[in-house]
Design a protein around this motif. Structure first.
Motif, mmCIF file in Angstrom:
data_model
loop_
_atom_site.group_PDB
_atom_site.id
_atom_site.type_symbol
_atom_site.label_atom_id
_atom_site.label_comp_id
_atom_site.label_asym_id
_atom_site.label_seq_id
_atom_site.Cartn_x
_atom_site.Cartn_y
_atom_site.Cartn_z
ATOM 1 N N LYS A 289 0.823 -1.209 0.000
ATOM 2 C CA LYS A 289 0.000 0.000 0.000
ATOM 3 C C LYS A 289 0.860 1.264 0.000
ATOM 4 N N LYS A 290 1.900 1.262 0.819
ATOM 5 C CA LYS A 290 2.774 2.435 0.916
ATOM 6 C C LYS A 290 3.521 2.691 -0.384
ATOM 7 N N ALA A 291 3.881 1.607 -1.083
ATOM 8 C CA ALA A 291 4.645 1.751 -2.323
ATOM 9 C C ALA A 291 3.773 2.203 -3.494
ATOM 10 N N ALA A 292 2.467 2.018 -3.369
ATOM 11 C CA ALA A 292 1.563 2.391 -4.455
ATOM 12 C C ALA A 292 1.506 3.910 -4.608
ATOM 13 N N LYS A 293 1.258 4.346 -5.816
ATOM 14 C CA LYS A 293 1.133 5.782 -6.078
ATOM 15 C C LYS A 293 -0.163 6.317 -5.482
ATOM 16 N N GLU A 294 -1.240 5.506 -5.599
ATOM 17 C CA GLU A 294 -2.551 5.943 -5.121
ATOM 18 C C GLU A 294 -3.462 4.733 -4.973
ATOM 19 N N VAL A 295 -4.363 4.794 -3.996
ATOM 20 C CA VAL A 295 -5.395 3.774 -3.845
ATOM 21 C C VAL A 295 -6.736 4.452 -4.135
ATOM 22 N N VAL A 296 -7.420 3.962 -5.160
ATOM 23 C CA VAL A 296 -8.686 4.563 -5.593
ATOM 24 C C VAL A 296 -9.843 3.655 -5.159
ATOM 25 N N GLU A 297 -10.827 4.232 -4.458
ATOM 26 C CA GLU A 297 -11.975 3.459 -3.998
ATOM 27 C C GLU A 297 -13.166 3.658 -4.934
ATOM 28 N N GLU B 295 -18.471 0.129 -6.770
ATOM 29 C CA GLU B 295 -18.681 -1.202 -7.319
ATOM 30 C C GLU B 295 -17.406 -1.714 -7.990
ATOM 31 N N ASN B 296 -17.213 -3.028 -7.942
ATOM 32 C CA ASN B 296 -16.061 -3.630 -8.614
ATOM 33 C C ASN B 296 -16.154 -3.473 -10.128
ATOM 34 N N LEU B 297 -17.380 -3.481 -10.646
ATOM 35 C CA LEU B 297 -17.568 -3.334 -12.094
ATOM 36 C C LEU B 297 -16.944 -2.037 -12.595
ATOM 37 N N THR B 298 -17.142 -0.954 -11.847
ATOM 38 C CA THR B 298 -16.574 0.339 -12.224
ATOM 39 C C THR B 298 -15.051 0.298 -12.162
ATOM 40 N N ALA B 299 -14.536 -0.403 -11.165
ATOM 41 C CA ALA B 299 -13.079 -0.540 -11.033
ATOM 42 C C ALA B 299 -12.497 -1.270 -12.240
ATOM 43 N N PHE B 300 -13.168 -2.329 -12.691
ATOM 44 C CA PHE B 300 -12.701 -3.070 -13.862
ATOM 45 C C PHE B 300 -12.773 -2.227 -15.125
ATOM 46 N N MET B 301 -13.804 -1.407 -15.235
ATOM 47 C CA MET B 301 -13.916 -0.522 -16.400
ATOM 48 C C MET B 301 -12.766 0.474 -16.427
ATOM 49 N N ASP B 302 -12.408 0.981 -15.239
ATOM 50 C CA ASP B 302 -11.302 1.924 -15.138
ATOM 51 C C ASP B 302 -9.974 1.236 -15.418
#
Length: 267
Positions: free
Chosen positions: A165-173, A176-183
């Motif tokens: 988590k710390k190494a990631a540039k950003e965590v986007v919430e 819905e998971n469907l929207t995450a997959f589209m992104d």
């Protein structure tokens, strides 16, 4: 003697008053459901294959099939109620639904707050990426944007992997998971943390050029969450599911959705 008698009388009056004002703590959760004839299941209706809307806008899925048969045997009607997954415990405790049943991960915190069934499915939190992303390990997520569903066990799993988590540039919430997959497909993010069962199913059915990393963030189990004091309802549900497992019904439902019996009910 008179003083002692007075004290005793006062004590008896106080005890009677306490008893009279004491709330009935009897567990009538099963009786309530039987009386109204309806069992309300709360879910995120965009979580295939556990519970989601098909092309006809009907809510279907592995959990829905299990619940429908369980309710039939219990003599009540199944009502499926979509809820805000980030506020699922609140929806349950206010009485809007009778249970949370939708790939609901059992965690120590949730088990402390709710009354859970026994686990019915094993799972893990995994990372899904585009096949051409060049990401093949958790270490490759350094400097990348990671997406996940708000209020999900994916968020908990990432919290429990602080180095990632710390190494990631950003965590986007996302809601819905469907929207995450589209992104993810649109390259708005680089990876999605999600339940293994759901991730594998989504890749298989969508045909998207996604892959699941071999390294997992955490292993977990799915359970059905009831209100803390609804033990009678939980026990009846558990007994019915175990009977379904014993006569082969659970295996049949599992093979329909996963191609194999991956249930752990009664095992």
């Amino acid at each position: 003697m008179k003083k002692l008698l007075t004290v005793a009388v006062l004590a008896m009056i106080a005890a009677a008053a306490f008893a009279g004002g004491k709330k009935d703590t009897a567990d009538n959760s099963l009786a309530k459901v039987q009386e109204k004839g309806v069992f309300v299941l709360g879910l995120d209706d965009s979580f295939p294959p556990m519970g989601y809307r098909n092309d006809a806008n009907e809510i279907v899925g592995y959990d829905i099939d299990l619940a429908a048969e369980m309710c039939r045997r219990m003599g009540v009607k199944l009502e499926v109620q979509p809820i805000d997954w980030a506020a699922k415990e609140q929806e349950l405790n206010t009485g809007k639904i009778d249970c949370i049943w939708n790939g609901f991960t059992m965690t120590p915190e949730r088990e402390e707050a709710l009354c859970f069934s026994k686990p019915y499915l094993d799972n893990a939190q995994v990372v899904v990426v585009r096949a051409d992303s060049g990401i093949s390990t958790l270490a490759d997520l350094k400097g990348k944007k990671i997406g996940l569903q708000a209020g999900s066990s994916a968020a908990d799993a990432l919290d429990e992997a602080p180095a990632v988590k710390k190494a990631a540039k950003e965590v986007v919430e996302y809601k819905e998971n469907l929207t995450a997959f589209m992104d993810l497909e649109a390259k708005g993010i680089d990876a999605v943390v999600i339940d293994m069962v759901v991730g594998n199913y989504s890749i298989k059915t969508s045909g998207k050029n996604f892959v699941v990393l071999k390294e997992t963030l955490s292993s977990e189990k799915y359970g059905i969450g009831f209100r803390k004091n609804d033990v009678a309802l939980r026990d009846e549900a558990q007994k019915t599911l175990e009977a379904m497992a014993a006569d082969g019904t659970v295996a049949q439902i599992s093979k329909k959705w996963f191609g194999a019996d991956i249930s752990v009910i009664g095992k």
